[in-house]
Design a protein around this motif. Structure first.
Motif, short mmCIF file in Angstrom:
data_model
loop_
_atom_site.label_atom_id
_atom_site.label_comp_id
_atom_site.label_asym_id
_atom_site.label_seq_id
_atom_site.Cartn_x
_atom_site.Cartn_y
_atom_site.Cartn_z
N SER A 43 -79.27 107.17 -6.97
CA SER A 43 -79.80 106.76 -8.26
C SER A 43 -79.19 105.45 -8.71
O SER A 43 -79.79 104.70 -9.48
CB SER A 43 -79.54 107.85 -9.31
OG SER A 43 -78.15 108.10 -9.43
N GLU A 44 -77.98 105.15 -8.24
CA GLU A 44 -77.35 103.85 -8.47
C GLU A 44 -76.14 103.75 -7.56
O GLU A 44 -75.67 104.75 -7.02
CB GLU A 44 -76.92 103.67 -9.92
CG GLU A 44 -75.84 104.63 -10.38
CD GLU A 44 -75.39 104.33 -11.79
OE1 GLU A 44 -74.37 103.62 -11.93
OE2 GLU A 44 -76.05 104.77 -12.73
N ASP A 48 -71.33 95.94 -6.68
CA ASP A 48 -72.04 95.11 -5.71
C ASP A 48 -71.52 95.45 -4.32
O ASP A 48 -70.31 95.37 -4.07
CB ASP A 48 -71.80 93.63 -6.00
CG ASP A 48 -72.44 93.16 -7.30
OD1 ASP A 48 -73.32 93.87 -7.81
OD2 ASP A 48 -72.06 92.08 -7.78
N THR A 49 -72.41 95.81 -3.40
CA THR A 49 -72.00 96.36 -2.11
C THR A 49 -72.69 95.66 -0.96
O THR A 49 -73.92 95.69 -0.84
CB THR A 49 -72.31 97.87 -2.04
OG1 THR A 49 -71.68 98.53 -3.14
CG2 THR A 49 -71.81 98.47 -0.74
N ARG A 79 -74.98 96.15 -8.07
CA ARG A 79 -74.51 97.28 -8.88
C ARG A 79 -75.66 97.90 -9.68
O ARG A 79 -76.49 97.21 -10.26
CB ARG A 79 -73.43 96.81 -9.85
CG ARG A 79 -72.81 97.95 -10.65
CD ARG A 79 -71.85 97.46 -11.71
NE ARG A 79 -71.13 98.60 -12.25
CZ ARG A 79 -69.88 98.93 -11.91
NH1 ARG A 79 -69.22 98.18 -11.06
NH2 ARG A 79 -69.31 100.00 -12.42
N GLY A 80 -75.69 99.24 -9.69
CA GLY A 80 -76.68 99.96 -10.48
C GLY A 80 -78.03 100.13 -9.83
O GLY A 80 -78.92 100.74 -10.42
N THR A 81 -78.20 99.63 -8.60
CA THR A 81 -79.50 99.69 -7.94
C THR A 81 -79.80 101.11 -7.45
O THR A 81 -78.97 101.74 -6.80
CB THR A 81 -79.52 98.73 -6.73
OG1 THR A 81 -79.30 97.40 -7.20
CG2 THR A 81 -80.85 98.79 -6.00
N GLY A 104 -76.19 94.05 -13.67
CA GLY A 104 -77.29 93.12 -13.81
C GLY A 104 -78.61 93.85 -13.69
O GLY A 104 -78.72 95.02 -14.07
N ASP A 105 -79.61 93.17 -13.14
CA ASP A 105 -80.93 93.77 -12.99
C ASP A 105 -81.06 94.62 -11.73
O ASP A 105 -82.08 95.27 -11.52
CB ASP A 105 -82.00 92.68 -12.97
CG ASP A 105 -82.11 91.95 -14.30
OD1 ASP A 105 -81.78 92.56 -15.33
OD2 ASP A 105 -82.51 90.77 -14.29
N GLY A 106 -80.04 94.61 -10.88
CA GLY A 106 -80.10 95.37 -9.65
C GLY A 106 -80.92 94.68 -8.58
O GLY A 106 -81.34 93.53 -8.72
N GLY A 107 -81.16 95.40 -7.49
CA GLY A 107 -81.94 94.86 -6.39
C GLY A 107 -81.12 94.77 -5.11
O GLY A 107 -79.90 94.97 -5.11
N ILE A 108 -81.81 94.48 -4.02
CA ILE A 108 -81.18 94.32 -2.71
C ILE A 108 -81.51 92.94 -2.17
O ILE A 108 -82.66 92.51 -2.19
CB ILE A 108 -81.66 95.40 -1.72
CG1 ILE A 108 -81.33 96.80 -2.25
CG2 ILE A 108 -81.03 95.20 -0.34
CD1 ILE A 108 -81.82 97.93 -1.35
#
Length: 224
Positions: A43-44, A48-49, A79-81, A104-108
């Motif tokens: 879920s998140e 940042d990974t 983070r949070g994606t 932030g807004d998330g994403g990969i």
């Protein structure tokens, strides 16, 4: 990772089933994980990974698109994606997570090994033992706190320098070339194409490359 080291597999490869590596990196952790086969969903993710495939292949899914990582390819999950993962065959990964990354807004972001590179700063004249090299880079991800955590691609012509203090922790995967490091204790290690290694913040080591070198990097450098 030590040669021949085995990793346990489980249902939580980016969390409880990952093996933390003993690296001095402040709010940045480095881990290794193995996935036999399977799929899962988060879920998140708590920071940042950066994920790098050491062997095998992994598919990451986010917002209706898929990013396939083969051996020697990497991506950064912000983070949070919320994301999914799928492994159709065994895969071994190494990861670098910046746990203090701002939300932030998330994403990969898939790190493009063939991205166009721009000139970047070479080592300072006072530490060089050879001609000044030509260095290039393409920073493809930066954390939202002025880029304390960065990931991308870098290359350089050959050079040799004296030992310097590393003010950052860096995960490197060599795409081309060979480099030898010697640390303050006189220990020497040589890495070549396909090798993955870590230099800890606070280490003091030299650099000696006799051929062009290219690498994927993930770095954490605290703000001054």
């Amino acid at each position: 990772m030590a040669a021949g080291q085995s990793l346990a597999t489980g249902s939580d490869p980016f969390g409880s089933d990952a093996q933390s590596l003993p690296v001095r990196a402040g709010p940045c952790e480095i881990f290794a994980t193995a996935i036999a086969t399977g799929e899962g969903r988060y879920s998140e993710i708590g920071g940042d990974t950066m994920i790098l495939a050491l062997d095998g292949a992994l598919v990451l899914g986010c917002e209706g698109r898929e990013i396939a990582l083969a051996k020697g390819q990497s991506a950064v999950i912000a983070r949070g994606t919320a994301f999914s993962w799928r492994a159709d065959a065994p895969v071994t990964l190494i990861g670098m997570r910046y746990t203090d990354a701002p939300q932030g807004d998330g994403g990969i972001v898939a790190i493009d090994n063939g991205a166009t590179l721009a000139p970047s700063n070479p080592p300072a004249d006072e530490v060089l033992l050879s001609e000044k090299p030509s260095c290039r880079s393409n920073n493809q991800f930066a954390s939202l706190d002025d880029g304390q955590f960065k990931c991308g691609i870098w290359d350089s012509t050959p050079y040799t320098r004296v030992p310097i203090l590393f003010r950052h922790t860096e995960l490197m995967h060599l795409l081309a070339g060979k480099v030898t490091f010697t640390d303050a204790a006189g220990r020497t290690a040589t890495f070549g194409k396909g090798d993955t290694f870590i230099i800890e913040q606070g280490a003091r080591c030299s650099w000696d490359s006799r051929e062009d070198v290219a690498k994927i990097y993930g770095t954490f450098k605290p703000a001054d």
